[in-house]
Design a protein around this motif. Structure first.
Motif, PDB file in Angstrom:
ATOM      1  N   SER A 140       0.804  -1.230   0.000  1.00 20.09           N
ATOM      2  CA  SER A 140       0.000   0.000   0.000  1.00 20.09           C
ATOM      3  C   SER A 140       0.837   1.281   0.000  1.00 20.09           C
ATOM      4  O   SER A 140       0.339   2.346  -0.316  1.00 20.09           O
ATOM      5  CB  SER A 140      -0.943  -0.001   1.215  1.00 20.09           C
ATOM      6  N   PHE A 141       2.110   1.157   0.344  1.00 16.49           N
ATOM      7  CA  PHE A 141       2.890   2.392   0.446  1.00 16.49           C
ATOM      8  C   PHE A 141       4.241   2.321  -0.301  1.00 16.49           C
ATOM      9  O   PHE A 141       4.457   3.056  -1.267  1.00 16.49           O
ATOM     10  CB  PHE A 141       3.103   2.702   1.939  1.00 16.49           C
ATOM     11  N   VAL A 142       5.085   1.394   0.092  1.00 13.42           N
ATOM     12  CA  VAL A 142       6.460   1.335  -0.430  1.00 13.42           C
ATOM     13  C   VAL A 142       6.489   1.103  -1.943  1.00 13.42           C
ATOM     14  O   VAL A 142       7.203   1.781  -2.679  1.00 13.42           O
ATOM     15  CB  VAL A 142       7.266   0.235   0.313  1.00 13.42           C
ATOM     16  N   LYS A 143       5.688   0.130  -2.389  1.00 12.33           N
ATOM     17  CA  LYS A 143       5.710  -0.239  -3.804  1.00 12.33           C
ATOM     18  C   LYS A 143       5.361   0.960  -4.701  1.00 12.33           C
ATOM     19  O   LYS A 143       5.938   1.138  -5.773  1.00 12.33           O
ATOM     20  CB  LYS A 143       4.702  -1.375  -4.013  1.00 12.33           C
ATOM     21  N   LYS A 144       4.431   1.778  -4.201  1.00  8.23           N
ATOM     22  CA  LYS A 144       3.946   2.911  -5.003  1.00  8.23           C
ATOM     23  C   LYS A 144       4.985   4.030  -5.131  1.00  8.23           C
ATOM     24  O   LYS A 144       4.853   4.928  -5.946  1.00  8.23           O
ATOM     25  CB  LYS A 144       2.660   3.470  -4.383  1.00  8.23           C
ATOM     26  N   LEU A 145       6.032   3.973  -4.302  1.00  3.33           N
ATOM     27  CA  LEU A 145       7.060   5.020  -4.357  1.00  3.33           C
ATOM     28  C   LEU A 145       7.955   4.886  -5.580  1.00  3.33           C
ATOM     29  O   LEU A 145       8.630   5.835  -5.961  1.00  3.33           O
ATOM     30  CB  LEU A 145       7.936   4.960  -3.089  1.00  3.33           C
ATOM     31  N   ASN A 146       7.985   3.697  -6.171  1.00  2.00           N
ATOM     32  CA  ASN A 146       8.866   3.394  -7.314  1.00  2.00           C
ATOM     33  C   ASN A 146      10.315   3.748  -7.023  1.00  2.00           C
ATOM     34  O   ASN A 146      11.014   4.308  -7.864  1.00  2.00           O
ATOM     35  CB  ASN A 146       8.404   4.142  -8.577  1.00  2.00           C
ATOM     36  N   ALA A 147      10.714   3.469  -5.825  1.00  2.00           N
ATOM     37  CA  ALA A 147      12.091   3.802  -5.433  1.00  2.00           C
ATOM     38  C   ALA A 147      12.872   2.517  -5.221  1.00  2.00           C
ATOM     39  O   ALA A 147      12.295   1.439  -5.084  1.00  2.00           O
ATOM     40  CB  ALA A 147      12.058   4.603  -4.139  1.00  2.00           C
ATOM     41  N   LYS A 148      14.178   2.687  -5.226  1.00  2.38           N
ATOM     42  CA  LYS A 148      15.009   1.527  -4.908  1.00  2.38           C
ATOM     43  C   LYS A 148      14.762   1.192  -3.439  1.00  2.38           C
ATOM     44  O   LYS A 148      14.722   2.108  -2.610  1.00  2.38           O
ATOM     45  CB  LYS A 148      16.489   1.844  -5.127  1.00  2.38           C
ATOM     46  N   GLU A 149      14.617  -0.054  -3.143  1.00  2.00           N
ATOM     47  CA  GLU A 149      14.307  -0.411  -1.757  1.00  2.00           C
ATOM     48  C   GLU A 149      14.700  -1.847  -1.420  1.00  2.00           C
ATOM     49  O   GLU A 149      14.906  -2.667  -2.299  1.00  2.00           O
ATOM     50  CB  GLU A 149      12.817  -0.178  -1.472  1.00  2.00           C
ATOM     51  N   ASP A 150      14.791  -2.062  -0.136  1.00  2.00           N
ATOM     52  CA  ASP A 150      15.035  -3.417   0.372  1.00  2.00           C
ATOM     53  C   ASP A 150      14.121  -3.597   1.585  1.00  2.00           C
ATOM     54  O   ASP A 150      14.505  -4.129   2.617  1.00  2.00           O
ATOM     55  CB  ASP A 150      16.516  -3.532   0.775  1.00  2.00           C
ATOM     56  N   TYR A 151      12.903  -3.082   1.410  1.00  3.42           N
ATOM     57  CA  TYR A 151      11.995  -2.973   2.543  1.00  3.42           C
ATOM     58  C   TYR A 151      11.668  -4.322   3.181  1.00  3.42           C
ATOM     59  O   TYR A 151      11.690  -4.454   4.399  1.00  3.42           O
ATOM     60  CB  TYR A 151      10.698  -2.270   2.109  1.00  3.42           C
ATOM     61  N   MET A 152      11.370  -5.308   2.326  1.00  6.28           N
ATOM     62  CA  MET A 152      10.939  -6.607   2.854  1.00  6.28           C
ATOM     63  C   MET A 152      12.048  -7.285   3.668  1.00  6.28           C
ATOM     64  O   MET A 152      11.772  -8.033   4.581  1.00  6.28           O
ATOM     65  CB  MET A 152      10.469  -7.535   1.731  1.00  6.28           C
ATOM     66  N   GLU A 153      13.285  -7.005   3.285  1.00  6.66           N
ATOM     67  CA  GLU A 153      14.405  -7.652   3.996  1.00  6.66           C
ATOM     68  C   GLU A 153      14.867  -6.840   5.195  1.00  6.66           C
ATOM     69  O   GLU A 153      15.032  -7.375   6.282  1.00  6.66           O
ATOM     70  CB  GLU A 153      15.593  -7.807   3.029  1.00  6.66           C
ATOM     71  N   THR A 154      15.074  -5.509   4.967  1.00  4.57           N
ATOM     72  CA  THR A 154      15.717  -4.681   6.003  1.00  4.57           C
ATOM     73  C   THR A 154      14.855  -3.516   6.493  1.00  4.57           C
ATOM     74  O   THR A 154      15.196  -2.881   7.492  1.00  4.57           O
ATOM     75  CB  THR A 154      17.042  -4.098   5.470  1.00  4.57           C
ATOM     76  N   GLY A 155      13.780  -3.223   5.748  1.00  5.00           N
ATOM     77  CA  GLY A 155      12.935  -2.077   6.107  1.00  5.00           C
ATOM     78  C   GLY A 155      13.463  -0.763   5.541  1.00  5.00           C
ATOM     79  O   GLY A 155      12.972   0.312   5.863  1.00  5.00           O
ATOM     80  N   ILE A 156      14.480  -0.855   4.660  1.00  3.29           N
ATOM     81  CA  ILE A 156      15.129   0.358   4.135  1.00  3.29           C
ATOM     82  C   ILE A 156      14.589   0.728   2.746  1.00  3.29           C
ATOM     83  O   ILE A 156      14.416  -0.150   1.891  1.00  3.29           O
ATOM     84  CB  ILE A 156      16.664   0.184   4.080  1.00  3.29           C
ATOM     85  N   VAL A 157      14.368   2.032   2.561  1.00  4.40           N
ATOM     86  CA  VAL A 157      13.954   2.568   1.256  1.00  4.40           C
ATOM     87  C   VAL A 157      14.945   3.678   0.906  1.00  4.40           C
ATOM     88  O   VAL A 157      15.335   4.457   1.776  1.00  4.40           O
ATOM     89  CB  VAL A 157      12.518   3.146   1.325  1.00  4.40           C
TER      90      VAL A 157
END
Lengths: 185, 197
Positions: A140-157
């Motif tokens: 609902s949030f991270v994916k829509k940013l279209n940014a490089k991320e490792d949210y699922m693993e580390t929580g970092i965007v």
């Protein structure tokens, strides 16, 4: 005539019926053995195929993970928190509420150091205090940013200053953004 | 099903070979060699343990089959030729042992059997061999198929324990135990009939 020869001769008189039975059974045993060997060979082939599939699967997973990590963990032009700049996120929890994004002091300070139009990335640790599922936050949030991320693993965007400033928080999430500490490879 | 078909095929092929012998076609020998060459060689080797002697016996066997068919028309070709080969190999063995002692798997197993059956008397007549053969046949009739297979394999064909064990998919020690049981049974059978070898 020695006893050996006597026995040898006596056994020569073994009836044809028993010899025929012997040959029939020999043939049957040979055919059974052939079947058994065939089954072992088939099992070995299946096991070999399974090994191949499993090893290919592991290789594919390894490369996929490796590829992902090279994309989501840029090493250059990224600002990370130094140990002394590290925020205590729990201090912000009492101010966190749904529909708002709180930016911690360390991130604020880091953002002030760069120009608005600068493409430098900030390693932002995204913390949701409302207790939502990680996958839900991602969708609902991270994916829509279209940014490089490792949210699922580390929580970092990884976001630029402009991106952080223009963030809009979904109504059902309570978000705290802080500067992430660099992950040692 | 496959086994039955294969057996039928083998029987048909044997009949064809016999027909060729009857037609005095030399191809019969070639076919016999192709199909049973290895098998005949093994019978001879179990008795003689000598490659050249075995090959000689094999040739003598083909010659013997050629002379026996016709007039004979064997019901089971493999039994017929194995008997010829065994007789020739046995004769060869006797001829050779007159000159020197040959270590042979066949003699190892007979010495083994003799140890069980030995008594003070040692009858040496052809009549006794036939009588013994008759009693052996009676005794074989009382055994299970598996025990008959082991007996014929070990004492008629002279196969090693390991070979029989591999064919039956069991340990050699299991075959050894079975043979011991068979020998004791044979001894008891002989004693019941007043025979002491």
């Amino acid at each position: 005539m020695s006893d050996n020869y006597l026995l040898m001769d006596a056994i020569s008189y073994v009836d044809d019926t028993y010899l025929k039975k012997y040959f029939d059974m020999k043939e049957m045993l040979a055919s059974k053995k052939k079947k058994r060997v065939g089954m072992i060979r088939r099992s070995a082939s299946i096991a070999a195929c399974l090994c191949l599939v499993v090893s290919m699967l592991f290789t594919a997973l390894y490369f996929r993970k490796h590829q992902q990590s090279s994309v989501v963990k840029p090493l250059k032009d990224t600002i990370w928190a130094s140990p002394e700049e590290d925020d205590n996120i729990e201090d912000y929890f009492e101010f966190s509420q749904t529909g708002t994004i709180i930016i911690t002091a360390s991130l604020e300070v880091a953002m002030e150091r760069v120009k608005d139009e600068d493409s430098t990335l900030f390693a932002v640790l995204l913390t949701e205090t409302g207790g939502k599922e990680t996958s839900y936050i991602y969708d609902s949030f991270v994916k829509k940013l279209n940014a490089k991320e490792d949210y699922m693993e580390t929580g970092i965007v990884f976001l630029t200053k402009n991106q952080i400033k223009s963030l809009e928080c979904p109504g059902d999430l309570a978000v705290i953004l802080s500067l992430a500490e660099k992950i040692d490879e | 099903m496959a086994t039955t078909n294969e057996t039928q095929k083998a029987i048909i092929a044997d009949e064809r070979i016999v027909e060729l012998y009857w037609a005095r076609d030399e191809k019969a020998i070639e076919l016999t060699d192709n199909k049973y060459g290895q098998f005949l060689y093994r019978i001879a080797y179990n008795i003689l343990h000598d490659r050249l002697d075995c090959e000689e016996c094999q040739n003598d066997t083909y010659h013997g089959i050629w002379n026996c068919i016709p007039p004979n028309r064997p019901d089971v070709f493999s039994v017929f030729i194995s008997k010829i080969m065994r007789n020739i190999a046995t004769m060869k063995y006797r001829e050779k042992t007159r000159k020197k002692k040959i270590p042979s798997e066949m003699m190892v197993c007979y010495e083994d059997l003799e140890d069980t059956l030995r008594s003070n008397t040692s009858p040496e007549t052809e009549y006794l061999a036939k009588e013994l053969g008759r009693h052996i046949n009676d005794y074989l009739g009382s055994l299970t198929d598996r025990q008959q297979y082991i007996f014929v394999g070990r004492f008629y064909m002279g196969d090693k324990l390991e070979v029989i064990a591999e064919e039956l998919n069991v340990n050699a020690s299991t075959v050894h135990r079975e043979i011991k049981k068979i020998k004791q049974g044979l001894k008891s059978h002989f004693e019941r009939n007043g025979i002491y070898v």
